[in-house]
Design a protein around this motif. Sequence first.
Motif, mmCIF file in Angstrom:
data_model
loop_
_atom_site.group_PDB
_atom_site.id
_atom_site.type_symbol
_atom_site.label_atom_id
_atom_site.label_comp_id
_atom_site.label_asym_id
_atom_site.label_seq_id
_atom_site.Cartn_x
_atom_site.Cartn_y
_atom_site.Cartn_z
ATOM 1 N N LEU A 12 40.900 2.532 34.858
ATOM 2 C CA LEU A 12 41.506 3.863 34.505
ATOM 3 C C LEU A 12 42.186 4.349 34.850
ATOM 4 C CD1 LEU A 12 37.907 4.829 33.975
ATOM 5 C CD2 LEU A 12 39.018 3.626 32.187
ATOM 6 N N ALA A 13 43.452 4.441 34.380
ATOM 7 C CA ALA A 13 44.822 5.854 35.095
ATOM 8 C C ALA A 13 43.820 6.991 35.639
ATOM 9 C CB ALA A 13 44.934 6.136 33.781
ATOM 10 N N THR A 14 44.492 6.450 36.874
ATOM 11 C CA THR A 14 43.999 7.891 37.776
ATOM 12 C C THR A 14 45.027 8.348 38.300
ATOM 13 O OG1 THR A 14 43.424 6.258 39.610
ATOM 14 C CG2 THR A 14 41.378 6.985 38.356
ATOM 15 N N GLN A 15 45.741 8.041 37.718
ATOM 16 C CA GLN A 15 47.244 8.183 38.632
ATOM 17 C C GLN A 15 48.110 8.490 37.871
ATOM 18 O OE1 GLN A 15 48.201 6.357 42.809
ATOM 19 N NE2 GLN A 15 46.806 7.446 43.311
ATOM 20 N N GLY A 16 49.522 8.990 37.860
ATOM 21 C CA GLY A 16 50.547 9.591 36.953
ATOM 22 C C GLY A 16 51.255 10.379 36.603
ATOM 23 N N MET A 299 42.807 10.501 29.896
ATOM 24 C CA MET A 299 44.018 10.200 29.060
ATOM 25 C C MET A 299 45.356 9.880 29.074
ATOM 26 S SD MET A 299 42.263 8.064 27.138
ATOM 27 C CE MET A 299 39.949 7.391 26.721
ATOM 28 N N ASN A 300 45.460 11.372 29.496
ATOM 29 C CA ASN A 300 46.831 11.112 29.745
ATOM 30 C C ASN A 300 47.745 11.704 31.142
ATOM 31 O OD1 ASN A 300 45.281 13.928 30.258
ATOM 32 N ND2 ASN A 300 46.386 14.549 29.421
ATOM 33 N N LYS A 305 39.549 14.270 33.604
ATOM 34 C CA LYS A 305 38.598 13.676 32.807
ATOM 35 C C LYS A 305 38.749 14.172 31.406
ATOM 36 C CE LYS A 305 37.355 10.483 35.535
ATOM 37 N NZ LYS A 305 38.298 10.541 36.807
ATOM 38 N N ASP A 306 39.159 13.638 30.511
ATOM 39 C CA ASP A 306 39.457 14.262 28.887
ATOM 40 C C ASP A 306 37.749 13.296 27.786
ATOM 41 O OD1 ASP A 306 42.024 14.742 29.662
ATOM 42 O OD2 ASP A 306 42.277 12.981 29.472
#
Length: 737
Positions: A12-16, A299-300, A305-306
């Motif tokens: 899961l994307a946790t950084q960005g 998601m973004n 959390k979304d």
Amino acid sequence: MKRAAWLLPLILATQGESGTQPARFRTVTVRIAGSPSVGAASQPTDVVSGDWNADGKTDLAVIDQLGDRVSILLGDGTTTFTQAIDFPVGTAPIAIMAADFNLDGTMDLAVLNRGSRTVSILAGTGNAASFTPVRTITLGGSGVPTGLAVGTFDADAIPDLIVATAGATSMQVFHGDGTYGFVPDTLIASPTDISFMSAADLDGNARTDLVVGSRNTGQVWVYMGGPTGLLAAKQYSVGSEPSACAFADFDSDTRLDIAVANKGSNDVSLLLQTAAGTFSSLTLLKTGTEPTAIVAADMNADGAKDLVIANSGSGDLTVALGDARGGFTISPTISARNSILTLTTADINGDARPDLISTSLGASDISIFVNGGLGAFAISSSYTTGTQPIAVRAGDIDRSGTQDIAVVNYGSANITVLRYRSPAGFLTPATYDAGGKNPVAAALADFDGDGILDLAVANYLSGTVSLLKGDGAGGFGAATDVITGLVQPRAMLAARLNADALPDLVIATEGGNEVISYINSGGAFRRNSSVTVGGSPFDLVAGDLNGDGFIDIAAPNAQDDTVSILLGDGSGGFSVKPPITVGIRPLGVAMGDFNHDGKMDLVVSISGGAALRILTGDGSGGFVPGASFTVGGQPRAVVAADFSGDGNLDLAVSNQGLTSVSVLLGDGKGGFGTETRFLVGAAPAGLVTTDINADGWMDLVVTNLNSNTVTVLIGKGDGTFLSALAPTPTPTPTPTP
């Protein structure tokens, strides 16, 4: 939808990048080949992800209710899957879980079979896409099994199984022994109308907890894991007909919370964990019609959390962006199929963003929604319009340097104007009266020479053309009739037909079977010439077809299956060539040099044949019918542009019989590849291509007749698009104009 996080190796994307922009998705369809025992029939009912062959890429395991099997699909790290092998299970499988049942570090599979009332255990090998059936568990009682949960519900750290049965007052528990053996245990009291089962370690004590929904009471039962098994349940009220739940820390207090989708009340309830194993319940947000599945992930890439909710009734996915404080903002939703069964997340293409995977009732394939992340794709990409939007035009209406959109609404007889601002996206829509009944076409041009775009609108039932003069700030004045006496005008375009600098009008009348030119004198229009064409001309395209420097016209004639070619004389007059037969019910036409020979070619959408037909130009106004390319049902509007950045013209067409737009990439030699479909709204009709977000890549804008929306498909520059569909009320079915 119903899986504990520790059961699945999801990335899961946790950084960005920070921000609250919505994630954007494009859709990929993965077809499941037919079972040998049932021919080509298949019905995927559930899917689980994992790395089955230890290559570091996400794979899938899909159960097929009709084929009584598990299909293993091996991913290549993009969005392509290879079907490696099928493994038989029991009759009518309905649920699948992945867990390491023998504690060897390799994921195994458990499949609940409704027809045979069994659970099939398949052992994974870890280094190949191979599973070995090692155990079949026969369920007690006589009821129909409806749900499966897997977790370490006691203190031994070995995965156990729990099975729900329709109408039963308790659930069956099977304690794992670490060697693929499962020992039946004391039944656990439960509601008789369990609608879902989901497992997770809610309180962080290394024991799995269980949440079940009670369909008729509007409650969820929460069972906390104890030293020897699940403790007695606590009941919490939620919405009507709870159908699924997801777990995440929505308020940043380090405790997992519960989000419950409620099918009957069309909303989501949030249960915030206030202390270990204790929750407070509140109604969170509205969804689409009949939400049946829900997932939670970032998601973004903003650290919060979304939620994504699958709406079975309205056939879309609601995206709710979390603020890390327990609040959510509804984002434009994603068009999907009706009757969605399951929804799960996995990083399909290895970009550290959570993608979505869904199965749907009656479909023989699964849908993958690839997360596009932020950047150029983080604009709202679908918007509510008036009733039955039928046509669309793009231009810099407010002189801001970016492209805006004007949508013609056939049913509500008005115009919706959407002005774009970078990077914020589209501003609040403005609405203008069309000036007549049932408008069907429009042209954006500076008709009075003041440097400001005006809007001409053709009104089908009124037989008129209305002119709305632009004010230069994005607005339009009141509509006034500038042309009257037309017999069911169907298509219209603006072009310079003579030597002056003002754009003129060309109109196709469906009732009169004519193409008529009108010469512009500063916003006043004089009828110049009329040419009889085939039956029911439906569209128009303009360009120099014979190399003489004058504007020529091509018009598809829906009634007699032909295309008419009109050669211009430079003063607004036209001579018509013999019609060209193309196929059953041609509706749309576009122009371009598809084979790089310096001569204009045509492409025609053949509604009756679900195809695009190429007409190769000879440079003198003649055309030779060429190849046909299959697209979706009832193709309507077609456009040509370079969507892939290779210098070759590609094609896009709206499939009115489906909820999609087909894109076909050109080879530069006059040929086109297999279509790729992108989901939009119901009955897509009007289509235009432009660079909405000024990133250098061509985008698509499509009107959805029966959804009352316009969808913006943002181009990636490689021939693919990212799409979403804004939530709108379900419209009353109306005849398609």
